[in-house]
Design a protein around this motif. Structure first.
Motif, PDB file in Angstrom:
ATOM      1  N   CYS A  58       2.187   1.811  -3.393  1.00 33.47           N
ATOM      2  CA  CYS A  58       1.153   2.182  -4.235  1.00 33.47           C
ATOM      3  C   CYS A  58       0.825   3.827  -4.032  1.00 33.47           C
ATOM      4  CB  CYS A  58      -0.366   1.484  -4.024  1.00 33.47           C
ATOM      5  SG  CYS A  58      -0.573  -0.076  -4.239  1.00 33.47           S
ATOM      6  N   GLN A  75       0.660  -1.953  -7.676  1.00 27.71           N
ATOM      7  CA  GLN A  75      -0.716  -2.600  -7.642  1.00 27.71           C
ATOM      8  C   GLN A  75      -0.855  -3.839  -8.375  1.00 27.71           C
ATOM      9  OE1 GLN A  75      -2.066   0.913 -10.119  1.00 27.71           O
ATOM     10  NE2 GLN A  75      -2.200   2.185  -8.380  1.00 27.71           N
ATOM     11  N   LYS A 115       0.744  -1.089  -0.114  1.00 28.68           N
ATOM     12  CA  LYS A 115       0.032   0.013   0.102  1.00 28.68           C
ATOM     13  C   LYS A 115       0.918   1.318  -0.227  1.00 28.68           C
ATOM     14  CE  LYS A 115      -4.023  -1.955   2.278  1.00 28.68           C
ATOM     15  NZ  LYS A 115      -4.904  -1.927   3.586  1.00 28.68           N
ATOM     16  N   ARG A 135       4.205   2.875  -8.748  1.00 27.17           N
ATOM     17  CA  ARG A 135       2.823   2.565  -8.216  1.00 27.17           C
ATOM     18  C   ARG A 135       2.219   1.654  -9.047  1.00 27.17           C
ATOM     19  NH1 ARG A 135       1.590   9.058  -8.140  1.00 27.17           N
ATOM     20  NH2 ARG A 135       2.842   9.512  -6.110  1.00 27.17           N
ATOM     21  N   ARG A 152       0.147  -6.568  -6.009  1.00 22.43           N
ATOM     22  CA  ARG A 152      -0.946  -6.645  -5.060  1.00 22.43           C
ATOM     23  C   ARG A 152      -1.900  -7.657  -5.457  1.00 22.43           C
ATOM     24  NH1 ARG A 152      -3.433  -1.776  -2.140  1.00 22.43           N
ATOM     25  NH2 ARG A 152      -4.403  -3.493  -0.604  1.00 22.43           N
TER      26      ARG A 152
END
Length: 93
Positions: A48, A87, A45, A83, A90
């Motif tokens: 991100c 992502q 996170k 970023r 994730r």
């Protein structure tokens, strides 16, 4: 670890990979390992929301030199690639 996004030398390592590789190649080469007691989701996170201008070096001379190169190639582009990478990782986890 949790300090990775704030350490400019760590960001520099990924910057050099991004400079010479496509986004897909980067995702194939990057491997994240969970450290004992670390929450990987929190770390991802943080990535991100990565901002290279928030990263620092202990030596201000090193920081200035690294940022000069990164800024010349574009901080917005680098931030966006970092970023996007986070992502995608994730999504895979």
């Amino acid at each position: 670890g949790p300090t990775f996004p704030k350490r400019l030398w760590c960001a520099w390592e990924l910057f050099t990979i991004f400079a010479f590789s496509s986004q897909e190649q980067v995702l194939d080469r990057i491997v994240l390992y969970q450290l004992k007691g670390e929450d990987c989701d929190t770390s991802l996170k943080d990535l991100c929301n990565f901002d290279v201008l928030a990263a620092r070096c202990f030596d201000p001379n090193h920081e200035a030199r690294l940022l000069r190169v990164i800024c010349a190639l574009g901080t917005d582009r680098f931030n966006a690639r970092m970023r996007h990478m986070a992502q995608q990782i994730r999504k895979q986890n």
